[in-house]
Write an enzyme that holds these catalytic residues in place. Structure first.
Site, PDB file in Angstrom:
ATOM      1  N   CYS A 145       0.866  -1.180   0.000  1.00  0.00           N
ATOM      2  CA  CYS A 145       0.000   0.000   0.000  1.00  0.00           C
ATOM      3  C   CYS A 145       0.902   1.229   0.000  1.00  0.00           C
ATOM      4  O   CYS A 145       1.707   1.390   0.910  1.00  0.00           O
ATOM      5  CB  CYS A 145      -0.886   0.048   1.235  1.00  0.00           C
ATOM      6  N   GLU A 221      -7.253   9.259   1.301  1.00  0.00           N
ATOM      7  CA  GLU A 221      -6.790   8.816  -0.006  1.00  0.00           C
ATOM      8  C   GLU A 221      -7.933   8.440  -0.936  1.00  0.00           C
ATOM      9  O   GLU A 221      -9.005   8.018  -0.489  1.00  0.00           O
ATOM     10  CB  GLU A 221      -5.900   7.566   0.153  1.00  0.00           C
TER      11      GLU A 221
END
Length: 302
Positions: A145, A221
């Site tokens: 990630c 995000e």
């Protein structure tokens, strides 16, 4: 000697470790030029093309990250800043994007990606983030990630057209770069055209487990979800990864049970709760067809 970052104490050795030391293989870091930061409007098509073309290739030997801490990289690397519709509106440092302050209580919205890598037995590669990570240390999560960054070659800045046609080469280049840097997986084992972009997730999460209710760090995000099946060699960077494990879906469920005592990243929990069972149950279809592809939606969990 200890240093206070936000509300967390770090040892001098932790801050001075070569955390996030880039090992870019064929990818090269580029120098930064004056940042346009966050203007009030989206980039025009012409401005986007100009921004995408202004990168410079640098000999990787001239910059290898030696002597740089995680904090250094938080100030050096620049995320791609977007609005709620994933329109690119600028770029800003990782440090600024991840700070949760009174005047930006959920940080600065930026692009990210989450890679789910499966072996040929259909097992998912998980990683546990290193204990010295500034954000979400020691949590378990999907394979990798991170963020596509501004100012890299090949460019990691995808255009609206590349999102619409699901090619997203910039996000995929960033994924290959970080899979090597974090897990030591060679780029040649990760053909860019084998990544399957599925959809986007918009979420925000303070790191309250580490820093408490008034956490000064967190994530906000638009996360591009990528699947890939590949048999790879793994050589984790201990400055990034504390542990790793291949699991089946039933094994993952046991690991995520409340009584397991394990901590999990918020983005991974959302993806598991909303999507993963269906995508994983029919993995070959997920990877080889567009049955689960959704380029128009941005799934919002705030």
């Amino acid at each position: 000697m200890t240093v206070l970052v936000g509300s967390r104490l770090f040892s001098f050795s932790q801050l001075c470790a070569l955390t996030a030391r880039p090992r870019h293989a064929s990818f090269t870091c580029t120098p930064r030029w004056p940042s346009l930061r966050v203007p009030s409007c989206s980039l025009s098509a012409a401005a986007f093309r100009m921004a995408s073309s202004q990168t410079k290739v640098v000999d990787p030997k001239s910059w290898d990250g030696a002597g740089m801490s995680q904090t250094d990289f938080m100030h050096k690397d620049e995320c791609i800043v977007v609005d709620n519709h994933d329109n690119v509106v600028g770029h800003n440092t990782k440090f600024n994007c991840h700070k949760f302050l009174k005047d930006q209580p959920t940080g600065i919205l930026h692009r990210a990606f989450s890679v789910f890598l499966f072996n040929d037995q259909g097992e998912l590669l998980l990683q546990q983030r290193a204990a010295d990570k500034i954000t979400f240390p020691s949590v378990w999560t999907n394979t990798c990630c991170s963020h596509p960054l501004y100012g890299y070659t090949p460019t990691e800045l995808d255009s609206p057209e590349q999102v619409a046609d699901a090619t997203v080469p910039g996000v995929k280049y960033a994924a290959v770069r970080k899979l090597y840097q974090e897990l030591g997986i060679p780029a040649e084992q990760l053909p860019v055209d084998q990544f399957k972009f599925l959809t986007r997730l918009h979420y925000a999460a303070p790191d309250s487990v580490t820093y408490g209710d008034d956490a000064e760090w967190g994530e906000h995000e638009i996360d591009y979800i990528l699947f890939i099946k590949a048999n790879v060699t793994v050589a984790p960077n201990p400055e990034e990864v504390g542990d790793f494990k291949y699991v089946t879906l039933p094994e993952l469920k046991l690991m995520m049970a409340p009584d397991s005592g394990l901590k999990w990243s918020p983005w991974f929990r959302i993806i598991v709760d909303r999507f993963l069972d269906e995508w994983w149950a029919d993995l070959d279809t997920t990877l080889s067809t567009d049955k689960f592809l959704d380029v128009t939606s941005i799934h919002t969990v705030l």
